[in-house]
Design a protein around this motif. Structure first.
Motif, PDB file in Angstrom:
ATOM      1  N   ALA A  40     -10.021   9.427 -36.551  1.00  0.00           N
ATOM      2  CA  ALA A  40     -10.294  10.616 -35.745  1.00  0.00           C
ATOM      3  C   ALA A  40     -11.012  10.249 -34.453  1.00  0.00           C
ATOM      4  CB  ALA A  40     -11.121  11.614 -36.557  1.00  0.00           C
ATOM      5  N   ASN A  41     -12.007   9.381 -34.537  1.00  0.00           N
ATOM      6  CA  ASN A  41     -12.750   8.998 -33.333  1.00  0.00           C
ATOM      7  C   ASN A  41     -11.832   8.341 -32.295  1.00  0.00           C
ATOM      8  OD1 ASN A  41     -15.103   9.929 -34.490  1.00  0.00           O
ATOM      9  ND2 ASN A  41     -15.910   7.897 -34.993  1.00  0.00           N
ATOM     10  N   GLN A  42     -10.951   7.472 -32.753  1.00  0.00           N
ATOM     11  CA  GLN A  42     -10.053   6.782 -31.815  1.00  0.00           C
ATOM     12  C   GLN A  42      -8.997   7.738 -31.262  1.00  0.00           C
ATOM     13  OE1 GLN A  42      -8.739   3.083 -33.651  1.00  0.00           O
ATOM     14  NE2 GLN A  42     -10.851   2.479 -34.081  1.00  0.00           N
ATOM     15  N   ALA A  43      -8.555   8.699 -32.079  1.00  0.00           N
ATOM     16  CA  ALA A  43      -7.593   9.708 -31.603  1.00  0.00           C
ATOM     17  C   ALA A  43      -8.241  10.557 -30.509  1.00  0.00           C
ATOM     18  CB  ALA A  43      -7.132  10.585 -32.765  1.00  0.00           C
ATOM     19  N   ARG A  48      -9.009  11.996 -24.841  1.00  0.00           N
ATOM     20  CA  ARG A  48      -9.944  12.199 -23.735  1.00  0.00           C
ATOM     21  C   ARG A  48      -9.638  11.267 -22.554  1.00  0.00           C
ATOM     22  NH1 ARG A  48     -14.404  15.509 -24.782  1.00  0.00           N
ATOM     23  NH2 ARG A  48     -15.808  14.344 -23.470  1.00  0.00           N
ATOM     24  N   SER A  49      -8.950  10.156 -22.835  1.00  0.00           N
ATOM     25  CA  SER A  49      -8.505   9.272 -21.752  1.00  0.00           C
ATOM     26  C   SER A  49      -7.251   9.793 -21.075  1.00  0.00           C
ATOM     27  CB  SER A  49      -8.223   7.867 -22.298  1.00  0.00           C
ATOM     28  OG  SER A  49      -9.347   7.034 -22.139  1.00  0.00           O
ATOM     29  N   ASP A 233     -14.857   2.475 -31.065  1.00  0.00           N
ATOM     30  CA  ASP A 233     -13.787   3.473 -31.196  1.00  0.00           C
ATOM     31  C   ASP A 233     -13.413   4.048 -29.825  1.00  0.00           C
ATOM     32  OD1 ASP A 233     -13.672   3.145 -33.940  1.00  0.00           O
ATOM     33  OD2 ASP A 233     -15.000   4.828 -34.375  1.00  0.00           O
ATOM     34  N   ALA A 234     -14.405   4.273 -28.977  1.00  0.00           N
ATOM     35  CA  ALA A 234     -14.129   4.761 -27.615  1.00  0.00           C
ATOM     36  C   ALA A 234     -13.274   3.740 -26.875  1.00  0.00           C
ATOM     37  CB  ALA A 234     -15.432   5.018 -26.863  1.00  0.00           C
ATOM     38  N   PHE A 235     -13.620   2.467 -27.033  1.00  0.00           N
ATOM     39  CA  PHE A 235     -12.883   1.364 -26.399  1.00  0.00           C
ATOM     40  C   PHE A 235     -11.423   1.356 -26.875  1.00  0.00           C
ATOM     41  CE2 PHE A 235     -11.177  -2.845 -26.055  1.00  0.00           C
ATOM     42  CZ  PHE A 235     -11.778  -3.452 -24.955  1.00  0.00           C
ATOM     43  N   THR A 236     -11.240   1.389 -28.196  1.00  0.00           N
ATOM     44  CA  THR A 236      -9.897   1.277 -28.770  1.00  0.00           C
ATOM     45  C   THR A 236      -9.001   2.449 -28.354  1.00  0.00           C
ATOM     46  OG1 THR A 236     -10.721  -0.012 -30.614  1.00  0.00           O
ATOM     47  CG2 THR A 236      -8.628   1.113 -30.959  1.00  0.00           C
ATOM     48  N   GLY A 237      -9.544   3.679 -28.426  1.00  0.00           N
ATOM     49  CA  GLY A 237      -8.746   4.843 -28.030  1.00  0.00           C
ATOM     50  C   GLY A 237      -8.367   4.783 -26.560  1.00  0.00           C
ATOM     51  N   ALA A 238      -9.319   4.396 -25.726  1.00  0.00           N
ATOM     52  CA  ALA A 238      -9.074   4.302 -24.280  1.00  0.00           C
ATOM     53  C   ALA A 238      -8.050   3.207 -23.984  1.00  0.00           C
ATOM     54  CB  ALA A 238     -10.389   4.021 -23.551  1.00  0.00           C
ATOM     55  N   LEU A 239      -8.104   2.120 -24.753  1.00  0.00           N
ATOM     56  CA  LEU A 239      -7.169   1.010 -24.544  1.00  0.00           C
ATOM     57  C   LEU A 239      -5.729   1.427 -24.841  1.00  0.00           C
ATOM     58  CD1 LEU A 239      -7.258  -2.273 -24.064  1.00  0.00           C
ATOM     59  CD2 LEU A 239      -6.522  -2.254 -26.432  1.00  0.00           C
ATOM     60  N   VAL A 240      -5.510   2.047 -25.997  1.00  0.00           N
ATOM     61  CA  VAL A 240      -4.121   2.405 -26.342  1.00  0.00           C
ATOM     62  C   VAL A 240      -3.599   3.516 -25.432  1.00  0.00           C
ATOM     63  CG1 VAL A 240      -4.320   1.627 -28.733  1.00  0.00           C
ATOM     64  CG2 VAL A 240      -4.710   4.052 -28.197  1.00  0.00           C
ATOM     65  N   THR A 256     -14.782   0.165 -19.660  1.00  0.00           N
ATOM     66  CA  THR A 256     -15.583   1.191 -18.998  1.00  0.00           C
ATOM     67  C   THR A 256     -15.879   2.327 -19.983  1.00  0.00           C
ATOM     68  OG1 THR A 256     -14.468   0.612 -16.941  1.00  0.00           O
ATOM     69  CG2 THR A 256     -15.709   2.673 -16.952  1.00  0.00           C
ATOM     70  N   ALA A 257     -14.882   2.730 -20.748  1.00  0.00           N
ATOM     71  CA  ALA A 257     -15.078   3.789 -21.749  1.00  0.00           C
ATOM     72  C   ALA A 257     -16.134   3.375 -22.776  1.00  0.00           C
ATOM     73  CB  ALA A 257     -13.758   4.105 -22.449  1.00  0.00           C
TER      74      ALA A 257
END
Ligand code: ADP
Length: 283
Positions: A40-43, A48-49, A233-240, A256-257
């Motif tokens: 959920a956090n990564q989604a 948000r990205s 998790d912020a990093f991973t979601g922003a990356l994908v 940056t995220a």
């Protein structure tokens, strides 16, 4: 579209001066419920990205489930693939004492029942540009989804966390692995065969390792760190969310995220949006 297949939990966070010993009752000083689960956090982070995100996972038929669904929906995540099981949603009971030390019990609940992907779920994976998975739901489901994605031409991103032994068929389906330093060490053999590996390095930033020995280090942003929970998790979601723009842009964006996430308390609550990331993006 990004499909995130993974966990969703309610974190029950109790703060207390001293943690009770067996049989003892103490008065706590605070309590909060916080939506969590790596999936959920990564989604939420990917949405948000700015990516179109569909979440594939499960909640229980309880009040926490209803709240978790709205948390995802409020962040702009499509929840039409969210399953509802008879029984409890996943919960993490977290006790934090005055020294900052914690004790945590995770009950997977509905997350443990995400098995046997339906035709609709398989079609969503096949239609997506990218599938992102972690390891907080049954590994057989992650493996089946990854293999189906690979066979359908969907990019497969794996954040292999928490660390556990994984089947070779899963690794064979992975295009991109996103790992922290511990995971980088633990999975070194498997990662050596991948074309794309992104490693997070905490206060040292991140690095991309591509095929033919490409290495692209990115320094951490200088920020006032408040709480590093959820930065990964912020990093991973922003990356994908930005992966199709190429590794150089995506790693810089994700780095940056992650940095902005450390400046705000909490996990899902600290995930920055497109505007906040763009404002801090090094040029
Ligand atoms: P995890 O919490 O999953 O182990 P890391 O600690 O590697 O992940 O952090 C994830 C990302 O968050 C880092 O790659 C970096 O982009 C960002 N980050 C973490 N700590 C800091 C920090 N002290 N300063 C700036 N950025 C940070």
């Amino acid at each position: 579209t990004v499909v995130v297949l993974g966990s969703v939990n309610m974190d029950l966070v109790t703060t207390t001066e001293i943690r009770p010993t067996p049989g003892e009752t103490v008065l706590g000083s605070g309590f909060a419920t916080v939506s969590g689960g790596k999936g959920a956090n990564q989604a939420i982070a990917a949405a948000r990205s700015g990516a179109r995100v569909r979440f594939l996972g499960a909640i229980g038929d309880d009040a926490f489930g209803a709240t978790l669904r709205s948390t995802l929906a409020d962040a702009g995540v499509d929840t039409t693939l969210l399953r509802v099981f008879d029984g409890p949603s996943g919960v993490a009971t977290i006790v934090v004492d005055a020294t900052g030390e914690n004790s945590i019990i995770v009950v997977p609940g509905a997350n443990g029942h995400v098995r046997d992907l339906t035709a609709e779920e398989l079609a969503a994976i096949a239609e997506a540009d990218l599938l992102l998975c972690q390891l907080e739901i049954p590994i057989e489901t992650v493996t089946a989804a990854a293999r189906h994605a690979r066979a359908s031409g969907t990019i497969v991103a794996l954040n292999p966390s928490p660390v556990q032994p994984l089947p070779a068929e899963l690794w064979a389906a992975v295009d991109l692995a996103i790992v922290n330093s511990l995971e980088y060490e633990q999975y070194s053999t498997e990662l050596a065969h991948l074309a794309h590996v992104v490693r997070t390095l905490g206060g040292d930033g991140a690095a991309y390792y591509g095929a033919d020995e490409t290495e692209l280090p990115v320094s951490a942003l200088a920020v006032e760190v408040v709480d590093t929970t959820g930065a990964g998790d912020a990093f991973t979601g922003a990356l994908v969310a930005t992966w199709t723009r190429g590794p150089a842009f995506a790693v810089n964006w994700a780095n940056t995220a992650g940095a902005v996430a450390t400046t705000i308390l909490g996990a899902s609550s600290s995930i920055p949006d497109h505007t906040q990331i763009a404002a801090r993006l090094p040029t």
